[in-house]
Design a protein around this motif. Structure first.
Motif, PDB file in Angstrom:
ATOM      1  N   MET A 102     -22.656  -8.476 -95.346  1.00 35.00           N
ATOM      2  CA  MET A 102     -22.410  -8.766 -93.727  1.00 35.00           C
ATOM      3  C   MET A 102     -21.127  -8.866 -93.531  1.00 35.00           C
ATOM      4  O   MET A 102     -20.258  -9.159 -94.289  1.00 35.00           O
ATOM      5  N   GLN A 103     -20.869  -8.582 -92.247  1.00 35.29           N
ATOM      6  CA  GLN A 103     -19.514  -8.956 -91.539  1.00 35.29           C
ATOM      7  C   GLN A 103     -19.605  -9.622 -90.534  1.00 35.29           C
ATOM      8  O   GLN A 103     -20.431  -9.730 -89.610  1.00 35.29           O
ATOM      9  N   LEU A 104     -18.486 -10.309 -90.218  1.00 32.05           N
ATOM     10  CA  LEU A 104     -18.375 -11.201 -89.172  1.00 32.05           C
ATOM     11  C   LEU A 104     -17.165 -10.229 -88.226  1.00 32.05           C
ATOM     12  O   LEU A 104     -16.293  -9.979 -88.755  1.00 32.05           O
ATOM     13  N   VAL A 105     -17.684 -10.032 -87.016  1.00 33.77           N
ATOM     14  CA  VAL A 105     -16.959  -9.241 -86.124  1.00 33.77           C
ATOM     15  C   VAL A 105     -16.259 -10.115 -85.068  1.00 33.77           C
ATOM     16  O   VAL A 105     -17.092 -10.555 -84.299  1.00 33.77           O
ATOM     17  N   ALA A 106     -15.037 -10.222 -84.851  1.00 31.51           N
ATOM     18  CA  ALA A 106     -14.608 -11.047 -83.808  1.00 31.51           C
ATOM     19  C   ALA A 106     -13.871  -9.931 -82.467  1.00 31.51           C
ATOM     20  O   ALA A 106     -12.992  -9.060 -82.779  1.00 31.51           O
ATOM     21  N   TYR A 107     -14.504 -10.013 -81.347  1.00 31.73           N
ATOM     22  CA  TYR A 107     -14.035  -9.164 -80.525  1.00 31.73           C
ATOM     23  C   TYR A 107     -13.080  -9.987 -79.701  1.00 31.73           C
ATOM     24  O   TYR A 107     -13.504 -11.037 -79.110  1.00 31.73           O
ATOM     25  N   LEU A 108     -11.893  -9.538 -79.540  1.00 31.41           N
ATOM     26  CA  LEU A 108     -10.812 -10.198 -78.795  1.00 31.41           C
ATOM     27  C   LEU A 108     -10.461  -9.406 -77.534  1.00 31.41           C
ATOM     28  O   LEU A 108     -10.812  -8.164 -77.481  1.00 31.41           O
ATOM     29  N   LYS A 109      -9.891  -9.884 -76.631  1.00 29.11           N
ATOM     30  CA  LYS A 109      -9.349  -9.110 -75.409  1.00 29.11           C
ATOM     31  C   LYS A 109      -8.789  -7.849 -75.596  1.00 29.11           C
ATOM     32  O   LYS A 109      -9.237  -6.913 -74.924  1.00 29.11           O
TER      33      LYS A 109
ATOM     34  N   ALA B 160     -18.347  -7.308-102.703  1.00 32.22           N
ATOM     35  CA  ALA B 160     -19.142  -6.727-103.451  1.00 32.22           C
ATOM     36  C   ALA B 160     -20.158  -7.636-104.295  1.00 32.22           C
ATOM     37  O   ALA B 160     -21.456  -7.293-104.784  1.00 32.22           O
ATOM     38  N   ASP B 161     -19.738  -8.877-104.453  1.00 34.43           N
ATOM     39  CA  ASP B 161     -20.524  -9.835-104.889  1.00 34.43           C
ATOM     40  C   ASP B 161     -21.490 -10.780-104.248  1.00 34.43           C
ATOM     41  O   ASP B 161     -22.181 -11.623-104.742  1.00 34.43           O
ATOM     42  N   ASP B 162     -21.681 -10.100-103.026  1.00 22.18           N
ATOM     43  CA  ASP B 162     -22.840 -10.814-102.136  1.00 22.18           C
ATOM     44  C   ASP B 162     -22.532 -12.125-101.700  1.00 22.18           C
ATOM     45  O   ASP B 162     -23.155 -12.963-101.555  1.00 22.18           O
ATOM     46  N   SER B 163     -21.168 -12.579-101.954  1.00 22.57           N
ATOM     47  CA  SER B 163     -20.815 -13.999-101.392  1.00 22.57           C
ATOM     48  C   SER B 163     -20.661 -13.981 -99.831  1.00 22.57           C
ATOM     49  O   SER B 163     -20.597 -15.169 -99.260  1.00 22.57           O
ATOM     50  N   ASP B 164     -20.681 -13.002 -99.290  1.00 19.24           N
ATOM     51  CA  ASP B 164     -20.826 -12.750 -97.856  1.00 19.24           C
ATOM     52  C   ASP B 164     -22.237 -12.794 -97.140  1.00 19.24           C
ATOM     53  O   ASP B 164     -22.547 -11.913 -96.477  1.00 19.24           O
ATOM     54  N   THR B 165     -23.110 -13.473 -97.576  1.00 19.21           N
ATOM     55  CA  THR B 165     -24.513 -13.455 -97.328  1.00 19.21           C
ATOM     56  C   THR B 165     -24.669 -13.561 -95.606  1.00 19.21           C
ATOM     57  O   THR B 165     -23.898 -14.176 -95.083  1.00 19.21           O
ATOM     58  N   LYS B 166     -25.844 -13.062 -95.185  1.00 16.33           N
ATOM     59  CA  LYS B 166     -26.170 -13.404 -93.944  1.00 16.33           C
ATOM     60  C   LYS B 166     -26.204 -14.976 -93.492  1.00 16.33           C
ATOM     61  O   LYS B 166     -25.772 -15.197 -92.375  1.00 16.33           O
ATOM     62  N   ALA B 167     -26.660 -15.639 -94.279  1.00 18.03           N
ATOM     63  CA  ALA B 167     -26.818 -17.018 -94.027  1.00 18.03           C
ATOM     64  C   ALA B 167     -25.450 -17.714 -93.884  1.00 18.03           C
ATOM     65  O   ALA B 167     -25.119 -18.422 -92.999  1.00 18.03           O
ATOM     66  N   ARG B 168     -24.438 -17.403 -94.909  1.00 15.39           N
ATOM     67  CA  ARG B 168     -22.973 -17.951 -94.972  1.00 15.39           C
ATOM     68  C   ARG B 168     -22.174 -17.328 -93.612  1.00 15.39           C
ATOM     69  O   ARG B 168     -21.586 -18.128 -92.857  1.00 15.39           O
ATOM     70  N   ILE B 169     -22.397 -16.117 -93.212  1.00 13.37           N
ATOM     71  CA  ILE B 169     -21.753 -15.531 -92.026  1.00 13.37           C
ATOM     72  C   ILE B 169     -22.305 -15.895 -90.918  1.00 13.37           C
ATOM     73  O   ILE B 169     -21.728 -16.297 -89.825  1.00 13.37           O
TER      74      ILE B 169
ATOM     75  N   ALA C  40     -23.730 -19.013 -90.421  1.00 17.36           N
ATOM     76  CA  ALA C  40     -23.150 -20.460 -90.487  1.00 17.36           C
ATOM     77  C   ALA C  40     -21.733 -20.514 -89.948  1.00 17.36           C
ATOM     78  O   ALA C  40     -21.323 -21.534 -89.038  1.00 17.36           O
ATOM     79  N   MET C  41     -20.821 -19.458 -90.378  1.00 14.63           N
ATOM     80  CA  MET C  41     -19.520 -19.529 -89.881  1.00 14.63           C
ATOM     81  C   MET C  41     -19.432 -19.125 -88.481  1.00 14.63           C
ATOM     82  O   MET C  41     -18.617 -19.901 -87.601  1.00 14.63           O
ATOM     83  N   LYS C  42     -20.265 -18.286 -88.050  1.00 11.83           N
ATOM     84  CA  LYS C  42     -20.228 -17.995 -86.629  1.00 11.83           C
ATOM     85  C   LYS C  42     -20.639 -19.124 -85.768  1.00 11.83           C
ATOM     86  O   LYS C  42     -20.010 -19.579 -84.901  1.00 11.83           O
TER      87      LYS C  42
ATOM     88  N   VAL D  34     -17.862 -21.798 -85.531  1.00  9.42           N
ATOM     89  CA  VAL D  34     -16.791 -21.321 -84.626  1.00  9.42           C
ATOM     90  C   VAL D  34     -17.128 -21.600 -83.176  1.00  9.42           C
ATOM     91  O   VAL D  34     -16.499 -22.149 -82.450  1.00  9.42           O
ATOM     92  N   ILE D  35     -18.558 -21.129 -82.717  1.00 14.28           N
ATOM     93  CA  ILE D  35     -19.037 -21.241 -81.411  1.00 14.28           C
ATOM     94  C   ILE D  35     -18.934 -22.822 -81.103  1.00 14.28           C
ATOM     95  O   ILE D  35     -18.708 -23.282 -80.119  1.00 14.28           O
ATOM     96  N   GLU D  36     -19.364 -23.659 -82.062  1.00 15.41           N
ATOM     97  CA  GLU D  36     -19.819 -25.012 -82.013  1.00 15.41           C
ATOM     98  C   GLU D  36     -18.138 -25.929 -81.527  1.00 15.41           C
ATOM     99  O   GLU D  36     -18.309 -26.671 -80.739  1.00 15.41           O
ATOM    100  N   HIS D  37     -17.375 -25.338 -82.185  1.00 16.61           N
ATOM    101  CA  HIS D  37     -15.970 -26.079 -82.114  1.00 16.61           C
ATOM    102  C   HIS D  37     -15.089 -25.260 -81.054  1.00 16.61           C
ATOM    103  O   HIS D  37     -13.814 -25.902 -80.919  1.00 16.61           O
ATOM    104  N   CYS D  38     -15.615 -24.403 -80.319  1.00 16.64           N
ATOM    105  CA  CYS D  38     -14.840 -23.590 -79.201  1.00 16.64           C
ATOM    106  C   CYS D  38     -15.086 -24.678 -77.997  1.00 16.64           C
ATOM    107  O   CYS D  38     -15.813 -24.970 -77.717  1.00 16.64           O
ATOM    108  N   SER D  39     -13.606 -24.865 -77.357  1.00 14.47           N
ATOM    109  CA  SER D  39     -13.503 -25.502 -76.399  1.00 14.47           C
ATOM    110  C   SER D  39     -12.240 -25.200 -75.475  1.00 14.47           C
ATOM    111  O   SER D  39     -11.427 -24.712 -76.003  1.00 14.47           O
ATOM    112  N   PRO D  40     -12.545 -25.299 -74.274  1.00 11.82           N
ATOM    113  CA  PRO D  40     -11.214 -25.143 -73.487  1.00 11.82           C
ATOM    114  C   PRO D  40      -9.999 -25.831 -73.896  1.00 11.82           C
ATOM    115  O   PRO D  40      -8.874 -25.401 -73.396  1.00 11.82           O
TER     116      PRO D  40
END
Length: 69
Positions: free
Chosen positions: A1-8, A18-27, A29-31, A34-40
């Motif tokens: 799984m990959q987290l993709v950040a779209y910037l301007k 390769a070791d599956d440490s980037d599981t869907k649940a982990r990615i 949760a990270m997404k 980030v959304i939860e802590h985003c503020s103006p």
């Protein structure tokens, strides 16, 4: 799984591990964290996945997406 950040002016993808440490649940949760802590009032956002780190200006972030690698 990959987290993709779209910037301007660019798109940044997290690495795929390769070791599956980037599981869907982990990615997802990270997404959500980030959304939860985003503020103006926040100037920068830091994303950490394993040994990969990304710091971006909050005003540059357009969207986050989780993709299957």
């Amino acid at each position: 799984m990959q987290l993709v950040a779209y910037l301007k002016n660019q798109t940044i993808k997290s690495p795929i591990y390769a070791d599956d440490s980037d599981t869907k649940a982990r990615i997802m949760a990270m997404k959500n964290e980030v959304i939860e802590h985003c503020s103006p009032f926040r100037r920068h956002i830091t994303i950490n996945i394993n040994d990969w780190s990304l710091t971006i200006k909050a005003s540059e972030l357009v969207a986050l997406e989780v993709q299957k690698g």
